[in-house]
Design an enzyme around this catalytic site. Structure first.
Site, mmCIF file in Angstrom:
data_model
loop_
_atom_site.group_PDB
_atom_site.id
_atom_site.type_symbol
_atom_site.label_atom_id
_atom_site.label_comp_id
_atom_site.label_asym_id
_atom_site.label_seq_id
_atom_site.Cartn_x
_atom_site.Cartn_y
_atom_site.Cartn_z
ATOM 1 N N ASP A 311 0.857 -1.177 0.000
ATOM 2 C CA ASP A 311 0.000 0.000 0.000
ATOM 3 C C ASP A 311 0.903 1.240 0.000
ATOM 4 O OD1 ASP A 311 -2.259 1.646 0.105
ATOM 5 O OD2 ASP A 311 -3.258 0.424 1.609
ATOM 6 N N GLU A 516 -10.488 6.546 4.773
ATOM 7 C CA GLU A 516 -9.517 5.883 5.650
ATOM 8 C C GLU A 516 -9.666 6.373 7.094
ATOM 9 O OE1 GLU A 516 -5.611 5.213 3.833
ATOM 10 O OE2 GLU A 516 -6.508 5.618 1.888
#
Length: 628
Positions: A311, A516
């Protein structure tokens, strides 16, 4: 003198013809021949590559740092656009194609001419790009329980991504969100892994159907109208304690396998090209450093043959604080089995560190070779070597009417009718012909709010200037009879409502966009003025409340005041789908793919738990008939 010159020319010609000078130009090169078997092409290219070229392939850099010179100098294997990273504000498809091709030409100008792969987050349609079709977020799509719808959405998304010259999408997210306090819960189809498994059918939509009898685990991408997909985030990202993003998932191995792992098996069976590792930890061990799961389980046990990608700055976060011991992070991440490292900022440091560690036998060459073979396998399978440059033949697919109609259908099927009147009668469907109706609420005329996070910007935007689409207010005006007066006021007071003699009201409220960890939320209340608007309107006239949210939120205190309640999740650009159901052109069919809690004190609470006492249980949804 003339005879000498003639002899010299003949010598030079012979030298080049028999392998002197530019060897690559003179000899037959197997890796460039599409008729050669995949394994032969990979092996031939690998034996020609230097360490520097191999490490370049493992390096993915952000668009803002990329240039043709950088691509050439460092042999960069991949470029990405992070959330909101665009070539220009409101850039058309042609501008994107030119950007990608310019960088690709830099990659092709290297000694071996290995094409780069450009990646982007296309998590609910091609969401970074102006005028793209924005589909409902996954939480809404989970409600549909419709794998074929997901496959069609995948195919449409692939066309729009390819329309901008991009061949790689960081989607789908196959997290199993077990706690709605998690800021990424809307990226998850369901708390139930079986629904998530069914909806991995988006992968053959994105990539194409794998040929029959194809070897299990080998990536597959069916040509220039399809993209490489990415199953993410491996593994357990939806199970963190209290839903804290990037946190620790505490569960035994059997629990991990039975809840969080199954959708990866389905994804691999469907030929998914790449897998992205999660920021989160499993029982205290960072997934980006978990060799047992990334190499031991995903690669060795499940036979995944595509490449594993980190990521964004994922290896930096192996340490706390991030980047505290970078050479350790490089070693731990690459040794765990990460093949391509997403490096938005410090790619020079990564290249230098990894080169040093390989040259000093800290990381074995065999690990580098495994990574590069996997990356090359995906690039060969995609046809990037034969068709590295994009053209403008697909630009008309971006935001096409056909795709918008598909998104509108997805909106209709993702709505859940949670309440519809009481013993005295039903409110929905609303009549198209009424004297005067009120539309209220912060989300009624706000395209950005109805699209949510991961739309144009990383965190999403408010307002109606972000992209092209239809707000719910506009959709209502499009749907009612021309004689019906529609009055819009964002937050009216009771006296205004009572003095206007409305036949009924539609209130559209909910969460503002987030992404997020910015979306982690321990109270899950509807932000003001939402509750005030519900109270003012619903105590003064008959009202249907449309809730725009990335998860279940606290609604019980207002439920008795509300006549009809619709969970619309984050529907995207095609707000007309909401009006289609409100006014009865289509019936409500959606069933909750998440448990709707009474109070946050109950969380986490999922279907099958011993103390299961929800406001609306998993699978609930009132079904109605539509006139169409």
């Amino acid at each position: 003198m003339g005879r000498f010159l003639l002899g010299f020319v003949v010598f030079v010609v012979c030298l080049f013809a028999y392998g002197g000078g530019n060897v690559e130009a003179a000899e037959y090169v197997k890796y460039k021949d599409p008729k050669q078997p995949l394994g032969v092409r990979i092996k031939d290219l690998m034996k020609r590559m230097t360490l520097e070229e191999k490490i370049g392939q493992m390096t993915q850099i952000e668009r803002a740092l990329a240039s043709p010179d950088v691509m050439n100098k460092y042999f960069i294997g991949s470029v990405l656009s992070g959330g909101g990273s665009v070539p220009a504000p409101k850039a058309p498809a042609e501008t994107w194609v030119n950007l990608v091709n310019e960088l690709q030409k830099g990659a092709l100008s290297t000694r071996l001419g290995i094409p780069m792969i450009y990646g982007i987050d296309a998590v609910h349609g091609h969401n970074n790009v102006y005028n793209a079709t924005i589909f409902p977020h996954n939480i809404g799509l989970g409600v549909t329980r419709d794998p074929q719808l997901l496959k069609r959405i995948g195919a449409a998304t692939a066309l729009e991504v390819r329309a901008t010259g991009i061949p790689y999408a960081f989607a789908p997210c196959i997290a199993v969100c077990r706690d709605p306090r998690w800021g990424r819960c809307y990226e998850s189809y369901s708390e139930d892994h079986t629904i998530v498994q069914q909806l991995t059918e988006i992968i053959p939509g994105l990539q194409g159907d794998i040929p029959p009898n194809m070897q299990k685990g080998v990536p597959f991408v069916a040509g220039k109208t399809k993209v490489a997909a990415c199953a993410k985030h491996f593994v357990g990202d939806g199970g963190t304690v209290k839903g804290i993003d990037e946190n620790n998932t505490v569960i035994n191995f059997n629990g991990l396998l039975s809840i969080h792992m199954p959708a990866y098996l389905d994804s691999i069976r469907k030929g998914v090209a790449t897998v992205m590792v999660s920021y989160s930890s499993w029982n205290g061990k960072k997934m980006h450093a978990n060799r047992d799961l990334v190499t031991g389980f995903l690669k060795d046990k499940l036979k995944f043959r595509g490449f594993v990608i980190s990521d964004w700055q994922g290896i930096d976060k192996i340490t706390n604080p991030p980047h505290a011991n970078y050479s350790y992070s490089v070693q731990a991440g690459v040794q765990a089995g990460i093949d391509m490292v997403m490096l938005p900022q410090n790619f020079n440091e990564f290249i230098d560190d990894l080169t040093f560690q390989v040259k000093n036998n800290i990381i074995p060459m065999s690990r580098i070779d495994d990574a590069v073979k996997r990356i090359l396998r995906v690039k060969f399978v995609m046809g990037l070597f034969e068709n590295p440059l994009a053209d403008l033949s697909l630009v008309h697919h971006l935001g096409s009417q056909e795709h918008r109609e598909l998104a509108r259908e997805a909106v209709r099927k993702s709505l859940v009718l949670l309440k519809n009147g009481d013993n005295s009668g039903k409110l929905l469907p609303l009549p198209k012909k009424s004297g005067k109706i009120l539309v209220a609420g912060s989300h009624a005329d706000n395209l950005g709010y109805q699209c949510g996070g991961w739309t144009i910007e990383w965190q999403g935007l408010g307002g109606n200037d972000l992209t092209i689409g239809t707000t719910i207010l506009t959709a209502i005006k499009n749907t009612v009879d021309p004689s019906t007066e529609v009055v819009y006021m964002e937050n009216p007071d009771p006296s205004f409502i009572k003095s206007n003699n409305f036949s009924h009201a539609i209130v559209v409220v909910g969460e503002k966009p987030y992404t997020e960890y910015f979306g982690d939320n321990t109270n899950l209340t509807i932000p003001e003025p939402g509750p005030t608007t519900i109270t003012n309107v619903c105590e003064s006239t008959k009202c249907a409340v449309v809730l725009i949210s990335g998860r279940p939120v606290v609604i019980e205190p207002y439920l008795t005041k509300i006549d009809a309640l619709v969970a619309a999740w984050l529907p995207g650009t095609e707000g007309q789908g909401v009006a289609d159901n409100l006014f009865g052109d289509y019936g409500f069919t959606g069933k909750l793919a998440r448990t709707w809690f009474k109070s946050v004190d109950q969380l986490p609470m999922n279907v099958g738990d011993k103390h299961y006492d929800p406001l609306f249980p998993f699978g609930y949804g009132i079904v109605t008939e539509g006139s169409k």
